[in-house]
Design a protein around this motif. Structure first.
Motif, PDB file in Angstrom:
ATOM      1  N   PRO A 269      65.039   9.518 -96.192  1.00  0.00           N
ATOM      2  CA  PRO A 269      63.641   9.165 -95.932  1.00  0.00           C
ATOM      3  C   PRO A 269      63.429   7.673 -95.654  1.00  0.00           C
ATOM      4  O   PRO A 269      62.374   7.279 -95.173  1.00  0.00           O
ATOM      5  CB  PRO A 269      62.920   9.560 -97.226  1.00  0.00           C
ATOM      6  CG  PRO A 269      63.829  10.478 -97.934  1.00  0.00           C
ATOM      7  CD  PRO A 269      65.221  10.104 -97.510  1.00  0.00           C
ATOM      8  N   CYS A 270      64.431   6.864 -95.929  1.00  0.00           N
ATOM      9  CA  CYS A 270      64.308   5.415 -95.754  1.00  0.00           C
ATOM     10  C   CYS A 270      64.803   4.929 -94.402  1.00  0.00           C
ATOM     11  O   CYS A 270      64.778   3.732 -94.130  1.00  0.00           O
ATOM     12  CB  CYS A 270      65.070   4.697 -96.862  1.00  0.00           C
ATOM     13  SG  CYS A 270      64.413   5.048 -98.495  1.00  0.00           S
TER      14      CYS A 270
ATOM     15  N   CYS B  26      62.524   0.971 -98.912  1.00  0.00           N
ATOM     16  CA  CYS B  26      63.296   1.501-100.038  1.00  0.00           C
ATOM     17  C   CYS B  26      64.241   0.447-100.607  1.00  0.00           C
ATOM     18  O   CYS B  26      65.456   0.674-100.680  1.00  0.00           O
ATOM     19  CB  CYS B  26      64.083   2.729 -99.605  1.00  0.00           C
ATOM     20  SG  CYS B  26      63.083   4.096 -99.018  1.00  0.00           S
TER      21      CYS B  26
ATOM     22  N   THR C  21      68.904  13.788 -87.585  1.00  0.00           N
ATOM     23  CA  THR C  21      69.101  13.932 -89.027  1.00  0.00           C
ATOM     24  C   THR C  21      70.538  14.315 -89.340  1.00  0.00           C
ATOM     25  O   THR C  21      71.161  13.740 -90.240  1.00  0.00           O
ATOM     26  CB  THR C  21      68.131  14.982 -89.603  1.00  0.00           C
ATOM     27  OG1 THR C  21      66.796  14.544 -89.365  1.00  0.00           O
ATOM     28  CG2 THR C  21      68.348  15.185 -91.090  1.00  0.00           C
TER      29      THR C  21
END
Length: 124
Positions: A67-68, A80, A45
């Motif tokens: 999140p995509c 997305c 991340t």
């Protein structure tokens, strides 16, 4: 892992990691003693966040994009599609800025009658 280890593994300062947390980009668990506890996914991340920020995106755009992403890369998944238009708009903004900078450089070059090179001072 604790924040110090995440910082070492990602080469990102603790201050930046705390900022990512404040922005909702990175969500560690909190231990009873108040320490942050990061899992292995946090390394990926943080790397994604760094790539997206280096592309000139703000943290709100990064929050929408994270999140995509579906694997260890930052490639967007097909889940997305609404982000594509916003990213295309951001690319056009960057292109316009580049064009403006090139025009400014050309004006500077014309002022001295020849191209100026990075780090070189004009001779008198």
């Amino acid at each position: 892992m604790r924040i110090g280890e995440l910082s070492r593994r990602t080469n990102v300062s603790r201050r930046s990691l705390r900022y990512y947390e404040e922005q909702g980009l990175l969500i560690p668990k909190r231990l009873p003693n108040g320490y942050r506890e990061y899992d292995e996914r946090s390394v990926t991340t943080v790397r994604r966040i760094q790539i997206l920020l280096s592309a000139g995106l703000g943290t709100s755009a990064v929050a929408e994009i994270l999140p995509c992403t579906v694997d260890d890369s930052v490639v967007l998944s097909g889940t997305c599609p609404e982000l594509i238009d916003g990213l295309a708009k951001e690319r056009r903004r960057i292109d316009a800025t580049i064009d403006d900078l090139i025009a400014a450089r050309d004006i500077l070059d014309s002022l001295v009658g020849r191209p100026l090179h990075a780090g070189a001072a004009p001779s008198h």
